[in-house]
Design a protein around this motif. Structure first.
Motif, short mmCIF file in Angstrom:
data_model
loop_
_atom_site.label_atom_id
_atom_site.label_comp_id
_atom_site.label_asym_id
_atom_site.label_seq_id
_atom_site.Cartn_x
_atom_site.Cartn_y
_atom_site.Cartn_z
N THR A 39 32.18 40.58 46.34
CA THR A 39 32.49 42.01 46.41
C THR A 39 33.08 42.50 45.09
O THR A 39 33.49 41.71 44.24
CB THR A 39 33.50 42.29 47.54
OG1 THR A 39 34.76 41.68 47.19
CG2 THR A 39 33.00 41.75 48.87
N GLN A 40 33.14 43.83 44.97
CA GLN A 40 33.77 44.42 43.79
C GLN A 40 35.21 43.94 43.64
O GLN A 40 35.62 43.57 42.53
CB GLN A 40 33.79 45.94 43.91
CG GLN A 40 32.45 46.62 44.01
CD GLN A 40 32.64 48.08 44.35
OE1 GLN A 40 32.96 48.89 43.49
NE2 GLN A 40 32.45 48.42 45.62
N ASN A 41 35.96 43.97 44.73
CA ASN A 41 37.38 43.57 44.64
C ASN A 41 37.54 42.13 44.20
O ASN A 41 38.47 41.79 43.45
CB ASN A 41 38.06 43.79 45.99
CG ASN A 41 38.25 45.27 46.29
OD1 ASN A 41 38.26 46.10 45.39
ND2 ASN A 41 38.39 45.60 47.57
N GLU A 42 36.63 41.27 44.65
CA GLU A 42 36.69 39.87 44.23
C GLU A 42 36.39 39.72 42.75
O GLU A 42 37.02 38.90 42.05
CB GLU A 42 35.72 39.03 45.07
CG GLU A 42 36.16 38.85 46.51
CD GLU A 42 35.10 38.25 47.39
OE1 GLU A 42 35.44 37.64 48.41
OE2 GLU A 42 33.89 38.39 47.08
N VAL A 43 35.46 40.51 42.24
CA VAL A 43 35.15 40.48 40.80
C VAL A 43 36.34 40.96 39.99
O VAL A 43 36.73 40.34 38.98
CB VAL A 43 33.90 41.32 40.50
CG1 VAL A 43 33.69 41.46 38.99
CG2 VAL A 43 32.67 40.69 41.14
N TYR A 44 36.95 42.07 40.41
CA TYR A 44 38.13 42.56 39.71
C TYR A 44 39.24 41.51 39.69
O TYR A 44 39.89 41.30 38.66
CB TYR A 44 38.65 43.85 40.37
CG TYR A 44 37.77 45.05 40.15
CD1 TYR A 44 37.24 45.34 38.90
CD2 TYR A 44 37.48 45.92 41.20
CE1 TYR A 44 36.44 46.45 38.69
CE2 TYR A 44 36.68 47.04 41.00
CZ TYR A 44 36.16 47.30 39.76
OH TYR A 44 35.37 48.39 39.57
#
Length: 422
Positions: free
Chosen positions: A303-308
């Motif tokens: 997910t986006q949050n995991e990438v961030y």
């Protein structure tokens, strides 16, 4: 069944008989510059509105923000199923005009090619859905459900004034949707990677350039170190969930069959493009700020949050002072089942029109499809395109592809709206 077959043949004949009108419509759309940026869909919206109204399709105009207009039109019975046909009116800027072999807004037809900015992305598809609705209305085809036209601005910048605005304001509803975005002739896209665009601002400490690196903290060199670390997201091994493994297998097979082997594996990887970098004031001053814009596309399984979180942990370990600000396209990977009625309606009628095998595949980019899926509206993309020319100079599309897609749009609407709701 015999009655349905006769109707389909009648519609195919009507497209052939009126193909010059279809091509003229697409040409007129291309001739109206609607580059985004800047945000202004006034001229193209007026043209679309007048064309549809002249053909007895009532359109509602909704201004999402100054000069950004959405159009919503409906034909058929509001009591039955609802099918949304969606297209965007904006195009990317033409860029350096000296690099075009023809005027970018000519809309000319030369040797079977429609020429101009937006020819493939996506004024040919937009013209196709408009023309399909007009023919259904003109021929008094009785629809047991409702065909909804959603004609929107603000897709090319990932903005909020188009599809998301209509959905958030409860102005469109559907049991299925088709976006006339560019696709391969026999392979609509029914899944998209996620999108993670962000601005990285690195902060340093100014100082006299003659004393660097002993004086100050150079924001540009820290940004370079950060970029090197961010690009490593491509190397991550990500396990996709079981529910999408078959779509991935089919999509990778498709790339091999169509000589795109060098892209094989991109669907399971985080792509990472460093798009812009700005920093410093002059050569003899240690820069105290550097800003980098990054475009990552996310596979299923992250997910986006995991990438961030991954990026932030690394930059924190490196002692870099920074801020990450998301912007533009933002979504996680998303898909519609190939067995959904709207996917079957499009795929089955591609085969019907072309007598060739058709099936859906995954797209390595992102689109407005994600917004429909956020509202539990099954969606896929299918439109005429010469894919190598999209967003580039000398954009074009084959006229035969425009005609083929319009035929598929007509027949798919008939099949979908006549099928009982599940």
């Amino acid at each position: 069944m015999q009655e349905m077959e006769l109707l389909k043949q009648r519609l195919l004949q009507a497209v052939d008989e009126h193909q010059e009108e279809l091509l003229g419509l697409v040409s007129s759309l291309i001739q109206i510059p609607s580059e985004n940026p800047p945000k202004d869909s006034t001229d193209v919206t007026h043209f679309v509105y007048n064309y549809l109204k002249k053909n007895d399709i009532e359109m509602e105009i909704h201004e999402a923000s100054p000069k950004m207009y959405n159009l919503v039109g409906k034909i058929g019975s509001p009591e039955g199923k609802k099918l949304i046909y969606c297209g965007h009116t904006d195009v990317v800027p033409a860029g350096d005009l000296s690099k075009w072999d023809f005027p970018p807004f000519s809309g000319e037809i030369v040797d079977g090619w429609m020429l101009g900015r937006g020819a493939s992305d996506m004024k040919a598809g937009l013209g196709g859905i408009m023309f399909a609705a007009v023919l259904l209305k003109r021929l008094n085809v009785e629809l047991p459900g409702e065909l909804v036209l959603a004609i929107v601005p603000d897709e090319e910048t990932g903005g909020e004034d188009g599809v998301p605005w209509l959905l958030e304001n409860n102005l469109i509803h559907g049991d299925g949707s088709m976006i006339a975005e560019p696709s391969s002739p026999n392979h609509p896209t029914l899944a998209q990677k996620g999108s993670c665009w962000f601005k990285l601002t690195v902060t340093g400490v100014p100082g006299h350039g003659s004393l660097s690196p002993l004086e100050g903290v150079n924001a540009i060199t820290d940004a370079i170190r950060a970029i090197a670390e961010i690009r490593k997201v491509y190397e991550l091994e990500i396990e996709p969930p079981e529910e999408v493994k078959e779509i991935l297998r089919v999509s990778n097979d498709y790339m091999r069959l169509h000589e795109r082997e060098k892209y094989e594996g991109i669907l399971e990887k985080i792509s990472c493009n460093i798009g812009t970098i700005h920093g410093g004031t002059k050569s003899n001053v240690v820069p105290d700020s550097c800003t980098v814009e990054v475009d990552c596309r996310l596979p299923f399984g992250i997910t986006q949050n995991e990438v961030y979180a991954l990026i932030e942990n690394k930059l924190d370990e490196m002692g870099i002072i920074y801020q990450i600000e998301p912007f533009g396209f933002r979504s996680n990977a998303n898909f519609t089942s190939p067995n959904d009625p709207v996917c079957r309606a499009i795929v089955d009628n591609i085969t019907y029109v072309t007598n060739e095998e058709a099936y859906g595949v995954m797209q390595w980019a992102s689109s407005d499809a994600r917004h429909f899926r956020d509202y539990n509206i099954p969606v896929l993309q299918y439109g005429p395109a010469y894919l190598p020319s999209i967003h580039g100079y000398n954009e074009k599309v084959k006229t035969e592809d425009i005609i083929r897609c319009a035929k598929v749009y007509l027949l798919a609407a008939i099949d979908f709206l006549n099928e009982p709701a599940s």
